[in-house]
Write a protein that holds these residues in place. Structure first.
Motif, mmCIF file in Angstrom:
data_model
loop_
_atom_site.group_PDB
_atom_site.id
_atom_site.type_symbol
_atom_site.label_atom_id
_atom_site.label_comp_id
_atom_site.label_asym_id
_atom_site.label_seq_id
_atom_site.Cartn_x
_atom_site.Cartn_y
_atom_site.Cartn_z
ATOM 1 N N ILE A 41 -3.681 -4.411 -3.158
ATOM 2 C CA ILE A 41 -4.386 -3.472 -2.277
ATOM 3 C C ILE A 41 -3.477 -2.330 -1.861
ATOM 4 C CG2 ILE A 41 -5.469 -3.231 -0.001
ATOM 5 C CD1 ILE A 41 -6.485 -6.102 -0.334
ATOM 6 N N GLU A 42 -2.246 -2.683 -1.447
ATOM 7 C CA GLU A 42 -1.339 -1.661 -0.927
ATOM 8 C C GLU A 42 -0.834 -0.727 -2.027
ATOM 9 O OE1 GLU A 42 1.690 -3.804 1.065
ATOM 10 O OE2 GLU A 42 0.362 -4.582 2.638
ATOM 11 N N TYR A 45 -5.031 0.071 -4.553
ATOM 12 C CA TYR A 45 -6.206 0.586 -3.840
ATOM 13 C C TYR A 45 -5.817 1.565 -2.737
ATOM 14 C CZ TYR A 45 -10.855 0.521 -1.740
ATOM 15 O OH TYR A 45 -12.083 0.882 -1.263
ATOM 16 N N MET A 46 -4.699 1.301 -2.072
ATOM 17 C CA MET A 46 -4.273 2.165 -0.968
ATOM 18 C C MET A 46 -3.226 3.180 -1.385
ATOM 19 S SD MET A 46 -6.148 1.354 1.501
ATOM 20 C CE MET A 46 -5.301 2.192 2.832
ATOM 21 N N GLN A 51 -6.665 7.012 -2.240
ATOM 22 C CA GLN A 51 -7.250 7.376 -0.948
ATOM 23 C C GLN A 51 -7.796 8.807 -0.980
ATOM 24 O OE1 GLN A 51 -5.317 5.973 2.798
ATOM 25 N NE2 GLN A 51 -3.636 5.381 1.424
ATOM 26 N N GLU A 182 -10.567 -0.910 2.762
ATOM 27 C CA GLU A 182 -9.549 -1.893 2.375
ATOM 28 C C GLU A 182 -9.616 -3.148 3.229
ATOM 29 O OE1 GLU A 182 -7.652 0.577 5.570
ATOM 30 O OE2 GLU A 182 -8.951 0.909 3.840
ATOM 31 N N TYR A 186 -9.112 -6.950 2.168
ATOM 32 C CA TYR A 186 -8.216 -7.915 2.807
ATOM 33 C C TYR A 186 -8.971 -9.199 3.147
ATOM 34 C CZ TYR A 186 -4.289 -4.683 3.309
ATOM 35 O OH TYR A 186 -3.234 -3.863 3.053
#
Length: 478
Positions: A41-42, A45-46, A51, A182, A186
C-alpha cells in the motif's frame, strides 16, 4: 521382531507439538501478510504518482459534475451528494481568503458537508443536518481521524496536483480533493492477515491429521490382510508412538501365529508319518506272532526244541511290538497336548539317580563297556515324576547302545551347580559305514520330559563326540 529401543513419543505430545507449530505458522503468516500488505500500500498504492493520478481523476469528475448541473458553490447539498458517492473523499472549496465548503469523509461512519460562514467558524458550531455546517466534535476516534486528515491535507496543500481552479456558476474557486481509499485497503490487509493465519493453522493441522489417517488406513489394510489368512504379509509401518507399538505387537502376534501353525503342521506331519509307519511296522510282527501262536495252539511242532523255537520267535515279535508301542508313546508325548499332566513327587536326588543310572551302568559294564561314572555325592530334594524320569534315562542309555562306540569310554557326570542338578552323558559316536537315518524322537522325548519337570535339556554333537546334558531344579519349599 525386535522392539524399537528408543523411547516412543506419544501421539498426544506430537499433537501438542503440531498445535504449537500451527500457531507459530499462523502468527508468522499474519505478520508477513501485514508487513507485505502495508508495504504494498505504502510503496505502490500510496506512491506520489498514484495519489496524483487518483486526485486528477477525482478533480476531472467533480469539474464535469459542476459543469453538467451548473453548480453554485452555495449548493452544499449537491456538493455533499457528489462527495458521498466517492470512496472516502474529502472536498474543500475555498476562495483567496478562506474555506467556503468543507464536505465529504471524516471518519469511518459519517459523511457530511458544510457551508462555511465567518460567524460560524468563530463559534465553531456543528450542524448535523445534511447540507448544513460541520466541524469535528471532541470524540477521541474522530480526533485521530482528524489528525490523519490534517496531515494528508497539509500534503495536499503543498502539492498543486491535489488543487485545481474550477468555475462554478457564481465564480471561480479553488477545489482541493483528498481521498482516503487506502484505509479500505488497510482494513482489507488486516482481514486478509487474519484469514491467512486461520488458513495456515487449519492447513497444517489438516496435513497432520491426513498423515495420521494415512498410517491408520495402511495399518488397517495390513491387519485386514493378515485376518484374511495372509500371514506372510509383514507389518511394515514403523513409528515411534502408540501406532508404532501397536504395529509391532500385531507383527509379533502374526509371527507367533505362524510359529504355532508351523509347529502344528510339524506335529500333523509327524503324526501322519507315525500312523503310516506304525501301521506297516505293527502289522508285520503282529502277523508273525499270530501265525506262530496258532501253530503252537494247534500243536504243529516237533518235540520241545520246536516248541522253544516257536516261543522264542513269539517273544521276539512281542518285544518288537513293545518297542513300537514305546515309540508311539514318545510321539504322543512330543507332539501331543501341550498341557500334558505329570504326577511329580519330592524325592532324594542322590538315591533316585543312583538307582536309575546305576541299573544302566551295570548292564553296560556286563557287556564290556567302559563306564566312567561320577555320581552325585549330596542328598538334595528334587520334584520329579519317577516313571517319566526312568523313561528319560532309558532313552538316553538306549541311544548310547545304538550309536556309541563300544571301544571308547562313556563318561557320566552328576553334580550340584547353581541350585540345579547338572547331569552330563558323553560318548564317542560309533563309526558306521551305513548309518541309519534317525528321527531323533527319543531325544525329543527327553527334552519334553525335562521341560515338563521344569528343567532344561540340550544335546551337542562335535565331530565324533556326542554330549547330552540336563538340568533339574532343586526343590525348595515355599
Amino acid at each position: 521382531m525386535t522392539k524399537n529401543p528408543r523411547k516412543p513419543l506419544s501421539l498426544r505430545i506430537k499433537f501438542l507439538f503440531m498445535l504449537v507449530a500451527a500457531l507459530a505458522l499462523a502468527v508468522l503468516l499474519w505478520w508477513l501478510t501485514c508487513i507485505l500488505g502495508e508495504a504494498a500500500i505504502e510503496n505502490i498504492y500510496m506512491s506520489e504518482a498514484a495519489q496524483e493520478e487518483r486526485a486528477a481523476a477525482l478533480l476531472d469528475d467533480f469539474e464535469e459534475y459542476v459543469r453538467s448541473v451548473n453548480l453554485s458553490v452555495r449548493q452544499a447539498k449537491e456538493i455533499s451528494r457528489w462527495a458521498k458517492h466517492q470512496n472516502r473523499v474529502n472536498l474543500k472549496i475555498s476562495d483567496e481568503d478562506e474555506i467556503v465548503v468543507d464536505s465529504g469523509w471524516w471518519d469511518s461512519n459519517d459523511y457530511y458537508s458544510a457551508f462555511e460562514f465567518e460567524e460560524e467558524y468563530e463559534a465553531q458550531e456543528h450542524t448535523e443536518e445534511e447540507g448544513g455546517l460541520g466541524i469535528f466534535d471532541g470524540d477521541a476516534e474522530q480526533e485521530q481521524d482528524a489528525e490523519y486528515a490534517d496531515s494528508r491535507m497539509k500534503l495536499a496543500i503543498e502539492k498543486d496536483a491535489f488543487t485545481r481552479k474550477i468555475r462554478f456558476s457564481d465564480g471561480v474557486y479553488y477545489v482541493t480533493v483528498l481521498e482516503y481509499s487506502e484505509l479500505s485497503l488497510y482494513n482489507t490487509v488486516t482481514i486478509s492477515s487474519y484469514a491467512m493465519a486461520i488458513a495456515g493453522f487449519m492447513a497444517l493441522m489438516l496435513l497432520y491429521h491426513q498423515h495420521i489417517i494415512k498410517h491408520i488406513i495402511r495399518l488397517s489394510g495390513e491387519v485386514e490382510s493378515i485376518a484374511h489368512g495372509n500371514l506372510n504379509g509383514a507389518i511394515t509401518m514403523r513409528r515411534r508412538d502408540e501406532m508404532g507399538i501397536l504395529a509391532e505387537d500385531v507383527d509379533v502376534m502374526r509371527t507367533s501365529i505362524m510359529q504355532q501353525m508351523r509347529a502344528e503342521q510339524e506335529a500333523w506331519n509327524a503324526n501322519s508319518e507315525l500312523i503310516t509307519r506304525m501301521s506297516h511296522d505293527i502289522r508285520t510282527p503282529l502277523t508273525v506272532l499270530l501265525g506262530f501262536l496258532e501253530l503252537l495252539d494247534e500243536g504243529h511242532y516237533s518235540e520241545d526244541e520246536g516248541y522253544q523255537s516257536y516261543l522264542n520267535i513269539c517273544k521276539e515279535n512281542a518285544y518288537q511290538l513293545k518297542e513300537l508301542a514305546d515309540k508311539l508313546f514318545q510321539y504322543f508325548l512330543v507332539f501331543g497336548h501341550k498341557m500334558y499332566e505329570m504326577n511329580p513327587e519330592v524325592v532324594d536326588a542322590r538315591m533316585m539317580l543312583s538307582q536309575l543310572v546305576g541299573e544302566h551302568v551295570m548292564l553296560l559294564q556286563e557287556r564290556d563297556w567302559e563306564i566312567r561314572d561320577r555320581p552325585l555325592t549330596e542328598s538334595v530334594p528334587i520334584k520329579v515324576d519317577a516313571v517319566y524320569l526312568k523313561r528319560l534315562f532309558d532313552n538316553l542309555f538306549s541311544n548310547i547302545e545304538k550309536y556309541a562306540d563300544p571301544d571308547r569310554p562313556v563318561e557320566i557326570s552328576q553334580r550340584m551347580e547353581s541350585g540345579q542338578i547338572h547331569i552330563i552323558l558323553k560318548n564317542d559316536i560309533r563309526p558306521d559305514p551305513n548309518p541309519v537315518e534317525s528321527t531323533n524322537i527319543g531325544l525329543k522325548t527327553c527334552e519334553r520330559i525335562v521341560e515338563l519337570m521344569g528343567g532344561t535339556f540340550r544335546t551337542t554333537k562335535e565331530k565324533t563326540v556326542f554330549l547330552a546334558e540336563l538340568r533339574l531344579p532343586i526343590y525348595r519349599e515355599k
